[in-house]
Design a protein around this motif. Structure first.
Motif, PDB file in Angstrom:
ATOM      1  N   LEU A   1     -12.671 -32.568 -37.197  1.00  0.00           N
ATOM      2  CA  LEU A   1     -13.904 -31.854 -37.519  1.00  0.00           C
ATOM      3  C   LEU A   1     -15.128 -32.554 -36.961  1.00  0.00           C
ATOM      4  O   LEU A   1     -15.161 -33.772 -36.809  1.00  0.00           O
ATOM      5  N   LEU A   2     -16.127 -31.747 -36.679  1.00  0.00           N
ATOM      6  CA  LEU A   2     -17.427 -32.253 -36.252  1.00  0.00           C
ATOM      7  C   LEU A   2     -18.405 -32.107 -37.412  1.00  0.00           C
ATOM      8  O   LEU A   2     -18.222 -31.244 -38.265  1.00  0.00           O
ATOM      9  N   ARG A   3     -19.458 -32.923 -37.401  1.00  0.00           N
ATOM     10  CA  ARG A   3     -20.523 -32.683 -38.376  1.00  0.00           C
ATOM     11  C   ARG A   3     -21.164 -31.335 -38.047  1.00  0.00           C
ATOM     12  O   ARG A   3     -21.235 -30.947 -36.886  1.00  0.00           O
ATOM     13  N   VAL A   4     -21.630 -30.624 -39.094  1.00  0.00           N
ATOM     14  CA  VAL A   4     -22.170 -29.291 -38.827  1.00  0.00           C
ATOM     15  C   VAL A   4     -23.408 -29.335 -37.929  1.00  0.00           C
ATOM     16  O   VAL A   4     -23.654 -28.403 -37.171  1.00  0.00           O
TER      17      VAL A   4
ATOM     18  N   GLN B   1     -12.184 -41.645 -39.188  1.00  0.00           N
ATOM     19  CA  GLN B   1     -11.547 -42.722 -39.960  1.00  0.00           C
ATOM     20  C   GLN B   1     -12.207 -42.875 -41.321  1.00  0.00           C
ATOM     21  O   GLN B   1     -11.541 -42.979 -42.339  1.00  0.00           O
ATOM     22  N   THR B   2     -13.558 -42.826 -41.314  1.00  0.00           N
ATOM     23  CA  THR B   2     -14.289 -42.945 -42.576  1.00  0.00           C
ATOM     24  C   THR B   2     -13.911 -41.822 -43.537  1.00  0.00           C
ATOM     25  O   THR B   2     -13.808 -42.015 -44.741  1.00  0.00           O
ATOM     26  N   GLU B   3     -13.723 -40.631 -42.977  1.00  0.00           N
ATOM     27  CA  GLU B   3     -13.467 -39.476 -43.843  1.00  0.00           C
ATOM     28  C   GLU B   3     -11.988 -39.233 -44.083  1.00  0.00           C
ATOM     29  O   GLU B   3     -11.613 -38.219 -44.670  1.00  0.00           O
ATOM     30  N   GLY B   4     -11.154 -40.141 -43.579  1.00  0.00           N
ATOM     31  CA  GLY B   4      -9.719 -39.993 -43.814  1.00  0.00           C
ATOM     32  C   GLY B   4      -9.068 -38.886 -43.003  1.00  0.00           C
ATOM     33  O   GLY B   4      -8.044 -38.332 -43.389  1.00  0.00           O
ATOM     34  N   ILE B   5      -9.690 -38.536 -41.869  1.00  0.00           N
ATOM     35  CA  ILE B   5      -9.085 -37.532 -40.993  1.00  0.00           C
ATOM     36  C   ILE B   5      -8.272 -38.265 -39.929  1.00  0.00           C
ATOM     37  O   ILE B   5      -8.784 -39.167 -39.278  1.00  0.00           O
ATOM     38  N   ALA B   6      -7.000 -37.916 -39.783  1.00  0.00           N
ATOM     39  CA  ALA B   6      -6.172 -38.555 -38.766  1.00  0.00           C
ATOM     40  C   ALA B   6      -5.473 -37.482 -37.958  1.00  0.00           C
ATOM     41  O   ALA B   6      -5.083 -36.441 -38.493  1.00  0.00           O
ATOM     42  N   VAL B   7      -5.308 -37.729 -36.681  1.00  0.00           N
ATOM     43  CA  VAL B   7      -4.732 -36.706 -35.815  1.00  0.00           C
ATOM     44  C   VAL B   7      -3.286 -36.419 -36.196  1.00  0.00           C
ATOM     45  O   VAL B   7      -2.780 -35.316 -36.004  1.00  0.00           O
ATOM     46  N   GLN B   8      -2.591 -37.405 -36.797  1.00  0.00           N
ATOM     47  CA  GLN B   8      -1.191 -37.167 -37.161  1.00  0.00           C
ATOM     48  C   GLN B   8      -1.039 -36.173 -38.304  1.00  0.00           C
ATOM     49  O   GLN B   8       0.066 -35.731 -38.595  1.00  0.00           O
ATOM     50  N   ASP B   9      -2.167 -35.823 -38.956  1.00  0.00           N
ATOM     51  CA  ASP B   9      -2.074 -34.839 -40.033  1.00  0.00           C
ATOM     52  C   ASP B   9      -1.480 -33.516 -39.554  1.00  0.00           C
ATOM     53  O   ASP B   9      -0.921 -32.772 -40.353  1.00  0.00           O
ATOM     54  N   ILE B  10      -1.626 -33.214 -38.272  1.00  0.00           N
ATOM     55  CA  ILE B  10      -1.070 -31.953 -37.771  1.00  0.00           C
ATOM     56  C   ILE B  10       0.294 -32.168 -37.109  1.00  0.00           C
ATOM     57  O   ILE B  10       0.900 -31.216 -36.630  1.00  0.00           O
ATOM     58  N   LEU B  11       0.772 -33.414 -37.064  1.00  0.00           N
ATOM     59  CA  LEU B  11       2.007 -33.701 -36.327  1.00  0.00           C
ATOM     60  C   LEU B  11       3.214 -33.762 -37.268  1.00  0.00           C
ATOM     61  O   LEU B  11       3.055 -33.919 -38.474  1.00  0.00           O
ATOM     62  N   PRO B  12       4.404 -33.685 -36.696  1.00  0.00           N
ATOM     63  CA  PRO B  12       5.604 -33.832 -37.524  1.00  0.00           C
ATOM     64  C   PRO B  12       5.659 -35.236 -38.138  1.00  0.00           C
ATOM     65  O   PRO B  12       4.969 -36.144 -37.658  1.00  0.00           O
ATOM     66  N   PRO B  13       6.476 -35.423 -39.176  1.00  0.00           N
ATOM     67  CA  PRO B  13       6.583 -36.750 -39.792  1.00  0.00           C
ATOM     68  C   PRO B  13       7.040 -37.807 -38.785  1.00  0.00           C
ATOM     69  O   PRO B  13       7.664 -37.489 -37.768  1.00  0.00           O
TER      70      PRO B  13
END
Lengths: 436, 718
Positions: free
Chosen positions: B574-577, B630-642
């Protein structure tokens, strides 16, 4: 009116736009991407000679031209602007040669533009505007951009569009045919059949791939771009995605070419390091690189001087000095590139200001203003009915010359294109000025 | 004006270039405009009982060594994939082929020169069984293998042929074939004489059918080869694709799901894919169209965008700036769990366009109400919506309703109400009637609320033209009690083109352009005959044959909002609005600021070199916003398989699936190479196998992969 020597749109069949051309180009197998694009890219370094160019410099906010070209003898001016009026001795005289008399000076912050006057290459068109003035920045700017005062529905067959979009769609239908620099997405460029380039600066028109400048990072970025390009090259679809492929191909190539132009720029003339100076340097960069751009649109803001406007010095004077330095450099540069005779620069704004200074020692929104037109082929002089005491006795001077009379003359006599196609609305007042 | 005769003709090279090009293509353009729309034939043939695309359990020597083999089949039947055996990764290559004995498989796994294993077998039941020859660490010597393909579906080729009739009865055009993976493109041809014929040719794949043709129906005896299979059949009936509003009977496969989500949810997400699969199409669409009636969490979260420290205590959130409002809406679009609410509101905003820049600081809160009108009522009743739109303060200001009085009626709104909003230009009304209706649209004015300083709109009978007006053949009696807006809305809706106009516009935004007249009539009836119920209309539309038809797939270029909000939602990056605001402004589509009353451009107008540079940079901004993520807990692996399934191939497949990019042969290898190598500054290429547990690989390579996919031409399309 435009017989056989001007660019005629009749060669571009009605209803066939660049987009149609692209569509068919895409449909023809194997003829992807490089169809019409060959001609947007510079053929060789160096300004294409004999190409006619127009540079529009817009001073956003409403430039006080009554102080930019101060009257020398009108008592109403001094009476109604007791603090900010420029005294006759403070301005640069517009009287050149024996017997020449004008009732106006040029602001002392504009010595370079003044020398264009001395060379007979500056036209000052007095009291420019349009019928039924609107004093909103937003609406007045739109009227200047659309160059249609009334309603498009009364102009059969003309889509709502900005005048530069109409010009580009007919006469310069490539992304580099008309370019806007640092002006956002001006309405002047909206609508029509072409997709002119609008950039905040040339430096920003690149595909960003690199998070940091470390060498390994650069290698990764190149690798990534290489892969994106090889996927693109392999793709052969139909319909929208095929059109997207063309646009992507163009994006990569054009961005590269523009960055090459920036990197190779000669810096032969020093442009002032001001906002407008940098923007006009971008104009010079595109010209030098050989792009066949016909219309450049740029400008700066800050002219809405409701308070503490100043006179011979101060806020407004500083802005005019910026305009003078930047335009002066562009003139010098155009002469260096041997294209000054083929270049016209116009200085516009959305409206002039009131005749009188307000309680904050500034001026409020007005109507008509004085437009500057410079160029190697311009017949210097004052045009339009002279500013009078009666004009200044009103709240603000009313328009005498429709701005489209000036634009039409430039499109017709300088650009050699059919001005009726660009300015389809009949004017309520017409002037044959003879500036060009 | 006349020319000075001394002037020379300007160099017109750029213009000439275009003239030349257009002259060359003039004839085809003219033809294309006059020709019939293409006929689209969509049919499916089964090539083989199993499709080797996926992960399948592999057992060697009766189960001594086991692993999960991931395999992909190309058009020629070549197999590529990967398997891990006893902790060693093996790259798989081979082929599948139709033989007299049935489907035969040949596969070689290579770890390095020392370790390799070759498998040869045939399909029996739901397993390939046969012999193995191993060298090195695993299954050395001769042995047996079993590849369990019971989870594989049949290998079905979905063919979409798009043809136009040329000389005589010949048909020519393009075709795409999809077999368990991305579609591949090729050519289609045929004829419609007594002996009907249709053939489709794509590198490695061929379909030929011969038989009879009856108008736009074929009855064919056919054969097909490709993807390792060779098969034939009789009596294949192919009818031109139906594009009615009848419920689609096609299975909602991965492509259909992506199609629906791209049009209604700002793109694909794993969560919405799962929700669609669990609910089924009908329930999913019903729920999607039912807009929440109580305040949602995302609305509570977005509200602070409108609040400023200087707000008076009795008007918190009522003094937003123009930018605040855009960002508030971008927040809703980005975070909403019911994004169709925002998607349909954006449609209405584009249709009933207002630009917030005309509003003053005490009026800007009108724009929030304006956006909410469509967010909350865009799936309600069309008549109510039209009426609310007409009296909406932002609209009244934008189209001069507030300046339209008894003594000086303003035609601006009256004209656009019919021309742009309800009937279409010159569609059944006259200039005189515009003057009449402008008199009906009088009476609203602004007032100031002394308590808050806010401007509000109220009806003033003294400004209202109280005389009778006659429009579209109906007279509105003179009165001086209420406004005449309701009367004008009702008279307009009774007019024949009203339902056709708005439903066609919706259809041309969500399905495809230029629907035929029968369909337009069907669309109009759907709205008009159901008492203008938009919910019923939206529901029927998104379940229809027409929506899922081949001509609807990929029929639109994504606009900047769909691209920007879509990319960040799908990837989770995500981007800041306020950043999104800047980037969309640059791309020319900031919600709340359409350029004209006609809304935004559409279609290929969004494609230009400039726009593609800006789009690519928008994706890059999202990709490189790493420290904030990183600060907001967004990681690219969230959309990836385990982690344990996160191979390079699986990462590519997941990202391609989410972004719905259509790869062609060779692309996957390119992407694998990108994930599995490091480029050094000296130009050398270093093998560096992708490790799905290595955060640096994830943050650099996977994000890089997303940047590559965001630049793909098929990602520009919805």
């Amino acid at each position: 009116m435009c017989e056989n020597i001007c660019q005629s749109s009749t060669h571009l069949p009605k209803g066939v736009s660049r987009r149609d051309i692209l569509k068919v180009g895409a449909a023809a197998a194997g003829l992807v991407a490089l169809g019409p694009m060959g001609k947007w890219l510079p053929a060789a370094h160096g300004a294409p000679q004999a190409l006619k160019r127009l540079v529009v410099v817009n001073l956003f906010g409403g430039n006080d031209t009554t102080n930019m070209v101060p009257p020398t003898t009108l008592q109403t001016y001094f009476d109604r602007r007791p603090t900010i009026a420029l005294q006759p001795g403070e301005g640069l005289s517009l009287n050149v040669g024996s017997g020449s008399t004008t009732l106006r000076n040029l602001h002392p912050a504009m010595p370079l533009i003044h020398s264009a006057w001395t060379d007979g290459q500056l036209a000052i068109v007095q009291k420019v505007g349009y019928p039924r003035a609107n004093l909103s920045h937003f609406i007045s700017q739109d009227i200047w951009s659309l160059a249609v005062r009334d309603d498009f529905s009364k102009l059969k067959g003309v889509e709502r569009s900005g005048w530069i979009a109409r010009y580009a769609g007919r006469f310069a239908p490539t992304p580099m045919g008309a370019v806007s620099i640092g002006a956002g997405r001006p309405l002047d460029f909206e609508g029509g059949d072409s997709n002119p380039l609008m950039v905040s600066s040339l430096g920003s028109f690149r595909i960003r791939t690199n998070g940091s400048s470390s060498a390994n990072n650069t290698a990764e970025a190149l690798h990534r771009t290489e892969r994106a390009k090889s996927l693109l090259a392999r793709f052969h679809g139909a319909g929208n995605s095929a059109e997207a492929k063309i646009a992507l191909d163009q994006a990569y190539q054009l961005a590269d070419q523009v960055q090459t132009a920036v990197a190779n720029y000669s810096n032969a003339v020093t442009f002032p390091n001001t906002t407008l100076g940098r923007r006009l340097k971008d104009v010079s960069t595109l010209i030098e690189a050989g792009f066949e751009t016909q219309v450049f649109f740029t400008g700066i803001g800050g002219f809405d001087n409701h308070g503490n406007e100043g006179g011979a010095t101060g806020t407004h004077a500083n802005l005019l000095a910026q305009v003078d330095g930047a335009i002066g450099a562009l003139v010098e540069d155009a002469k260096r590139q041997n294209i000054w005779d083929d270049t016209v620069i116009v200085v516009i704004t959305e409206f002039g200001r009131r005749s009188f200074e307000n309680g904050s020692v500034g001026t409020d929104h007005g109507e008509a203003f004085d437009m500057l037109v410079l160029g190697g082929g311009v017949n210097g002089g004052l045009y339009g009915a002279d500013l009078s005491d009666a004009d200044l006795a009103r709240n603000q001077p009313q328009y005498d010359v429709d701005f489209r009379s000036v634009y039409k003359e430039i499109v017709d006599r300088h650009m050699r294109a059919d001005d009726k196609l660009v300015f389809p609305e009949p004017l309520e007042r017409t002037h044959n000025l003879g500036i060009l | 004006m006349t020319h000075l005769p001394t002037r020379v003709r300007p160099d017109s090279r750029p213009v000439r270039a275009i003239i030349l090009t257009s002259a060359l293509f003039l004839a085809p353009v003219a033809l294309a405009q006059e020709a019939e729309p293409p006929e689209i034939y969509r049919f499916q043939v089964e090539l083989a009982p199993v499709c080797l695309d996926g992960a399948f359990p592999l057992a060697l020597n009766g189960g001594t060594t086991t692993g999960n083999a991931t395999l992909v089949t190309d058009t020629k039947g070549k197999l590529t994939g990967q398997v891990t055996l006893d902790g060693l990764p093996y790259a798989l290559t081979g082929s599948v082929k139709a033989t007299k004995k049935g489907l035969s498989l040949s596969l070689t796994g290579r770890n390095d020169k020392k370790n390799r294993v070759t498998l040869k077998g045939v399909l029996e039941g739901s397993k390939f069984t046969g012999s193995s020859t191993g060298k090195g660490a695993v299954a050395a010597g001769k042995g047996t293998f079993e590849l369990d393909v019971s989870t594989a579906g049949p290998q079905i080729a979905t063919v979409v042929a798009q043809v136009t009739q040329g000389r005589g009865s010949s048909l020519k055009g393009t075709a795409s074939v999809q077999v368990c993976g991305p579609a591949v493109e090729g050519k289609a041809s045929g004829s419609r004489n007594r002996k009907g014929h249709l053939s489709v040719k794509i590198s490695g794949f061929k379909f030929t059918g011969n038989g009879s043709a009856d108008g736009r129906r074929f009855d064919l005896k056919w054969s097909a080869s490709g993807f390792g299979a060779k098969t034939k059949g009789e009596s294949l009936r192919i009818t031109e694709e139906s594009v009615s509003l009848a419920p689609s009977t096609l299975a909602v496969d991965s492509d259909a799901a992506a199609h629906l989500l791209k049009r209604t949810h700002f793109g694909v997400s794993a969560g919405k894919r799962a929700e669609l699969a669990a609910k089924g199409l009908s329930q999913f669409v019903d729920d999607m169209v039912a807009i929440p009636t109580t305040e949602t969490q995302v609305e509570i979260d977005a509200f602070p965008e409108l609040v400023n420290v200087s707000d008076p205590a009795n008007a918190i959130g009522k003094y937003p700036s123009s930018a605040d409002i855009a960002r508030w809406w971008l927040h809703l679009m980005t975070y909403s769990d019911t994004p169709f609410q925002e998607v349909q509101a954006l449609f209405w905003h584009d249709h009933f366009a207002v630009n917030s820049e005309v509003l003053g600081s005490t009026e800007l809160y009108w724009m929030v109400d304006y956006v909410n009108l469509y967010r909350r009522n865009g799936t309600g009743n069309y008549r109510d919506l039209l009426l609310a739109m007409s009296r909406d303060p932002a609209m009244l200001d934008y189209l001069d309703g507030l300046r339209s009085t008894r003594t000086a009626p303003n035609e601006n709104f009256a004209r656009e109400f019919w021309e742009l909003f309800t009937l279409g230009a010159d569609n059944g009304y006259t200039q005189e009637e515009i003057v009449e209706s402008s008199r009906a649209f009088t009476g609203y004015r602004t007032r100031t609320d002394d308590a808050t300083g806010l401007t509000y709109v109220s009806f003033d009978t003294g400004r209202h033209d109280a005389t009778a007006k006659t429009i579209l053949g109906v007279t509105i009696p003179g009165q001086n009690v209420t406004d005449d807006y309701e009367a004008v809305v009702d008279i307009t809706l009774d007019n024949r083109p009203a339902a056709e106009f708005i439903t066609k516009k919706i259809f041309e935004t969500f399905c495809y352009t230029n629907p035929d007249e029968t369909l337009v009539a069907e669309l109009a009836a759907l709205l008009r005959d159901n008492d203008w119920d938009l919910a019923h209309f939206w529901r029927t539309l998104f379940k229809s044959e027409a929506f899922f038809s081949a001509r609807s797939r990929g029929a639109f270029v994504k606009n900047p909002v769909e691209y920007g909000i879509g990319f960040t939602r799908t990837t989770g990056l995500l981007l800041r609005v306020d950043e999104m605001d800047d980037l969309l402004t640059n791309l020319g589509q900031l919600p709340t600021r359409p350029p004209t009353v006609d809304g935004w451009p559409s279609g290929t107008e969004w494609l230009s070199a400039q726009a593609l540079v800006d789009r690519t940079n928008l994706a890059w901004e999202a990709i490189t916003d790493l420290s904030r993520h990183q600060t907001e807990g967004i990681a690219v692996q969230d959309i990836l398989p385990p982690e344990n399934e996160r191979t390079a191939g699986a990462v590519i497949d997941t990202c391609v699936d989410l972004l719905d990019v259509k790869l062609v042969e060779g692309d996957r290898e390119d992407l694998l190479d990108y994930l599995n190598t490091d480029r050094q500054s000296n130009g050398s290429v270093v093998e560096s196998p992708f490790d799905g547990t290595n955060q640096t690989h994830l943050d650099e390579r996977v994000r890089g992969l997303l940047h590559i996919l965001a630049q793909h031409p098929t990602y520009q399309v919805r």
